[in-house]
Write a protein that holds these residues in place. Sequence first.
Motif, mmCIF file in Angstrom:
data_model
loop_
_atom_site.group_PDB
_atom_site.id
_atom_site.type_symbol
_atom_site.label_atom_id
_atom_site.label_comp_id
_atom_site.label_asym_id
_atom_site.label_seq_id
_atom_site.Cartn_x
_atom_site.Cartn_y
_atom_site.Cartn_z
ATOM 1 N N PHE A 145 0.820 -1.204 0.000
ATOM 2 C CA PHE A 145 0.000 0.000 0.000
ATOM 3 C C PHE A 145 0.857 1.258 0.000
ATOM 4 C CE2 PHE A 145 -2.226 -3.508 2.085
ATOM 5 C CZ PHE A 145 -3.185 -3.734 1.113
ATOM 6 N N GLU A 146 2.138 1.083 -0.372
ATOM 7 C CA GLU A 146 3.008 2.203 -0.683
ATOM 8 C C GLU A 146 3.246 2.143 -2.177
ATOM 9 O OE1 GLU A 146 6.463 1.529 1.625
ATOM 10 O OE2 GLU A 146 5.428 1.687 3.560
ATOM 11 N N THR A 147 2.733 3.120 -2.907
ATOM 12 C CA THR A 147 2.716 2.995 -4.359
ATOM 13 C C THR A 147 3.306 4.212 -5.043
ATOM 14 O OG1 THR A 147 1.282 2.609 -6.280
ATOM 15 C CG2 THR A 147 0.356 3.909 -4.477
ATOM 16 N N ARG A 148 3.919 3.967 -6.211
ATOM 17 C CA ARG A 148 4.375 5.037 -7.096
ATOM 18 C C ARG A 148 3.482 5.141 -8.321
ATOM 19 N NH1 ARG A 148 10.972 4.004 -7.139
ATOM 20 N NH2 ARG A 148 11.309 4.299 -4.897
ATOM 21 N N SER A 149 2.475 4.289 -8.376
ATOM 22 C CA SER A 149 1.568 4.251 -9.519
ATOM 23 C C SER A 149 0.408 5.220 -9.299
ATOM 24 C CB SER A 149 1.021 2.828 -9.713
ATOM 25 O OG SER A 149 -0.105 2.826 -10.560
ATOM 26 N N ALA A 151 -2.370 5.381 -10.900
ATOM 27 C CA ALA A 151 -3.631 4.640 -10.995
ATOM 28 C C ALA A 151 -3.918 3.888 -9.700
ATOM 29 C CB ALA A 151 -3.578 3.666 -12.171
ATOM 30 N N TYR A 152 -2.874 3.241 -9.135
ATOM 31 C CA TYR A 152 -3.096 2.493 -7.900
ATOM 32 C C TYR A 152 -3.305 3.432 -6.721
ATOM 33 C CZ TYR A 152 -2.840 -1.548 -4.797
ATOM 34 O OH TYR A 152 -3.155 -2.533 -3.893
ATOM 35 N N ALA A 153 -2.658 4.584 -6.739
ATOM 36 C CA ALA A 153 -2.874 5.567 -5.675
ATOM 37 C C ALA A 153 -4.331 6.038 -5.672
ATOM 38 C CB ALA A 153 -1.930 6.752 -5.860
ATOM 39 N N ALA A 154 -4.887 6.252 -6.859
ATOM 40 C CA ALA A 154 -6.297 6.657 -6.949
ATOM 41 C C ALA A 154 -7.210 5.540 -6.453
ATOM 42 C CB ALA A 154 -6.634 7.023 -8.394
ATOM 43 N N PHE A 155 -6.837 4.306 -6.783
ATOM 44 C CA PHE A 155 -7.630 3.162 -6.301
ATOM 45 C C PHE A 155 -7.603 3.086 -4.778
ATOM 46 C CE2 PHE A 155 -7.264 -1.235 -4.741
ATOM 47 C CZ PHE A 155 -8.551 -1.698 -5.020
ATOM 48 N N LEU A 156 -6.423 3.274 -4.184
ATOM 49 C CA LEU A 156 -6.314 3.206 -2.726
ATOM 50 C C LEU A 156 -7.100 4.332 -2.051
ATOM 51 C CD1 LEU A 156 -2.572 2.250 -2.105
ATOM 52 C CD2 LEU A 156 -4.589 0.789 -1.874
ATOM 53 N N GLU A 157 -7.118 5.498 -2.671
ATOM 54 C CA GLU A 157 -7.869 6.605 -2.084
ATOM 55 C C GLU A 157 -9.366 6.297 -2.104
ATOM 56 O OE1 GLU A 157 -8.927 9.781 -0.089
ATOM 57 O OE2 GLU A 157 -6.854 9.079 -0.368
ATOM 58 N N LEU A 316 -1.106 -6.663 -11.335
ATOM 59 C CA LEU A 316 0.252 -6.158 -11.129
ATOM 60 C C LEU A 316 0.788 -5.499 -12.392
ATOM 61 C CD1 LEU A 316 2.605 -5.866 -9.199
ATOM 62 C CD2 LEU A 316 3.355 -8.173 -9.814
ATOM 63 N N ARG A 317 0.435 -6.029 -13.573
ATOM 64 C CA ARG A 317 0.928 -5.445 -14.827
ATOM 65 C C ARG A 317 0.360 -4.042 -15.071
ATOM 66 N NH1 ARG A 317 -2.582 -9.404 -15.848
ATOM 67 N NH2 ARG A 317 -4.571 -8.857 -16.855
ATOM 68 N N GLU A 318 -0.721 -3.688 -14.349
ATOM 69 C CA GLU A 318 -1.323 -2.368 -14.490
ATOM 70 C C GLU A 318 -0.663 -1.331 -13.587
ATOM 71 O OE1 GLU A 318 -5.577 -2.658 -13.981
ATOM 72 O OE2 GLU A 318 -5.642 -4.549 -15.089
ATOM 73 N N ARG A 319 0.280 -1.745 -12.769
ATOM 74 C CA ARG A 319 1.005 -0.825 -11.880
ATOM 75 C C ARG A 319 2.506 -1.119 -11.956
ATOM 76 N NH1 ARG A 319 -0.414 -3.664 -6.085
ATOM 77 N NH2 ARG A 319 1.227 -2.262 -5.397
ATOM 78 N N PRO A 320 3.083 -1.028 -13.165
ATOM 79 C CA PRO A 320 4.506 -1.410 -13.342
ATOM 80 C C PRO A 320 5.453 -0.565 -12.509
ATOM 81 C CG PRO A 320 3.685 -0.207 -15.263
ATOM 82 C CD PRO A 320 2.489 -0.523 -14.415
ATOM 83 N N GLU A 321 5.025 0.649 -12.148
ATOM 84 C CA GLU A 321 5.894 1.501 -11.338
ATOM 85 C C GLU A 321 6.216 0.868 -9.983
ATOM 86 O OE1 GLU A 321 2.918 4.169 -13.581
ATOM 87 O OE2 GLU A 321 2.894 2.270 -12.468
ATOM 88 N N ASP A 322 5.357 -0.049 -9.533
ATOM 89 C CA ASP A 322 5.535 -0.652 -8.209
ATOM 90 C C ASP A 322 6.343 -1.945 -8.223
ATOM 91 O OD1 ASP A 322 4.113 1.359 -6.984
ATOM 92 O OD2 ASP A 322 2.197 0.322 -7.143
ATOM 93 N N LEU A 323 6.637 -2.466 -9.425
ATOM 94 C CA LEU A 323 7.320 -3.761 -9.505
ATOM 95 C C LEU A 323 8.682 -3.767 -8.809
ATOM 96 C CD1 LEU A 323 6.773 -5.554 -12.932
ATOM 97 C CD2 LEU A 323 6.858 -6.600 -10.675
ATOM 98 N N PRO A 324 9.565 -2.798 -9.043
ATOM 99 C CA PRO A 324 10.877 -2.847 -8.367
ATOM 100 C C PRO A 324 10.751 -2.836 -6.849
ATOM 101 C CG PRO A 324 10.916 -1.294 -10.193
ATOM 102 C CD PRO A 324 9.475 -1.677 -10.011
ATOM 103 N N ALA A 325 9.867 -1.982 -6.321
ATOM 104 C CA ALA A 325 9.722 -1.905 -4.864
ATOM 105 C C ALA A 325 9.137 -3.197 -4.294
ATOM 106 C CB ALA A 325 8.837 -0.722 -4.485
ATOM 107 N N MET A 326 8.150 -3.772 -4.993
ATOM 108 C CA MET A 326 7.538 -5.015 -4.502
ATOM 109 C C MET A 326 8.558 -6.158 -4.524
ATOM 110 S SD MET A 326 4.560 -4.333 -3.462
ATOM 111 C CE MET A 326 4.371 -6.040 -3.004
ATOM 112 N N ALA A 327 9.316 -6.251 -5.617
ATOM 113 C CA ALA A 327 10.329 -7.309 -5.711
ATOM 114 C C ALA A 327 11.377 -7.138 -4.611
ATOM 115 C CB ALA A 327 10.986 -7.289 -7.087
#
Length: 451
Positions: A145-149, A151-157, A316-327
Amino acid sequence: MNLTWSVLVIDDEPGIRQSLRLCLEPDGARVLGVGTASGALEALDRGRFDVVFLDLWLQADSGLAILPEILRRQAGIGVIVITAFATFESAVEAMKLGAVDYLPKPFTPEQVRTAARRVVTADILKRQLHELRDRLDEAEGESRFETRSPAYAAFLETTRRAAASDAVILLRGESGTGKTVLARWIRSQSRRADGPFVTVHCPLLSSDLMSSVLFGHRRGAFTGAVADAVGKVEEAQGGTLFLDEIGDLGPDAQTRLLRFLNDRTYERLGESTDRKADVRLITATNRLLEEEVKAGRFREDLLFRLNVIGLRVPALRERPEDLPAMAGHYLRFFGQRQGRPHLTFSPECEASIAAYPWPGNLRELRNAIERAVILAPSSVLESADLGLDSAVLQDGGRRRIELGGDVPLEDLEREHIARVVARAPSFEAAAKVLGIDVTTLQRKRKRYGLS
């Protein structure tokens, strides 16, 4: 056992069906007997069973001929083959096809009960494993729930605003996107954060068990109900009830849940006293429930009540900005757990992680990194350690392994099995997707060095 469970007996001899019923009902089983293969398949379509006793011969037909179809219709069900013509060859064949046990006739009541108990106990252990995985997910899920995306930030809000209410929430999304962890996060953001969080995995419960597990029962409500039992709704009083894979809820449980959502009252099985519960409901599914409604498997009025706030969890493919941090998060998490805290990704491996589409989403990423942390010989993880050596994109987006390419059939099968297993929640689920039994899957994994 102090629970009710469902048994299907497939045997062309009425006496055998009756004797198995008399053996198992005192142990809490609800037993249905059928004498033909067609009757067995019809019964499997009408309801879920925990155990199947299958006769090796059904008049002129082979019982083993319908064993693959039984496992296809109800993946993970425990099938026990029974026969008066026991041979070593038939026992081996039954196990290869996916049976879990083999009982020669004549058998004693204790042999029958022991074989059935083993199957039911294994199911209970699977359910407990799911609950342990939930707690593990909660422990490792904070960074999701820490995101650089954007789209995902809007979803979390949007999700945070929904969490502040007491409205019913329906989480939709692909398998492995983290719906269970998200449900726990919603609870943590709500006014019920300090209340209980009770999870029910609907696919793990037979139709007979669902209503009892959800709403409880009175002593004597059914065979095997030797004491009053509290349901999950009552356990969740003042907190949150999470129903995972709501599309698998049985017809009776659907009706009872609809009543509860309408007036917040329910009855335990076997009693006529109305009870009330103050519970916030969150549900999740990877199915298109509208199609389930059209097929007659899900109540439309219940779908309306569940879909007060519908949220689609991004893949996950819809929030590629988060892949490095998640990995990186998973690498640190499993590195600490396995005593290898100094592991890193090579630049090539980082590129492979970014290029791969992760069809199994967070679950596939998590499994791939956990496996690599355990097995990698070096402190620098390479693409091959994550099983991405043949999956990375290169040459402008062309895969090394692709359908129709100059690739041996065995390589295609190995790659497909590896990906399905990585994203599936269990070997049983992976075998169902692949259209084979678990024994065959294990054999192929060993053959391809995937075990």
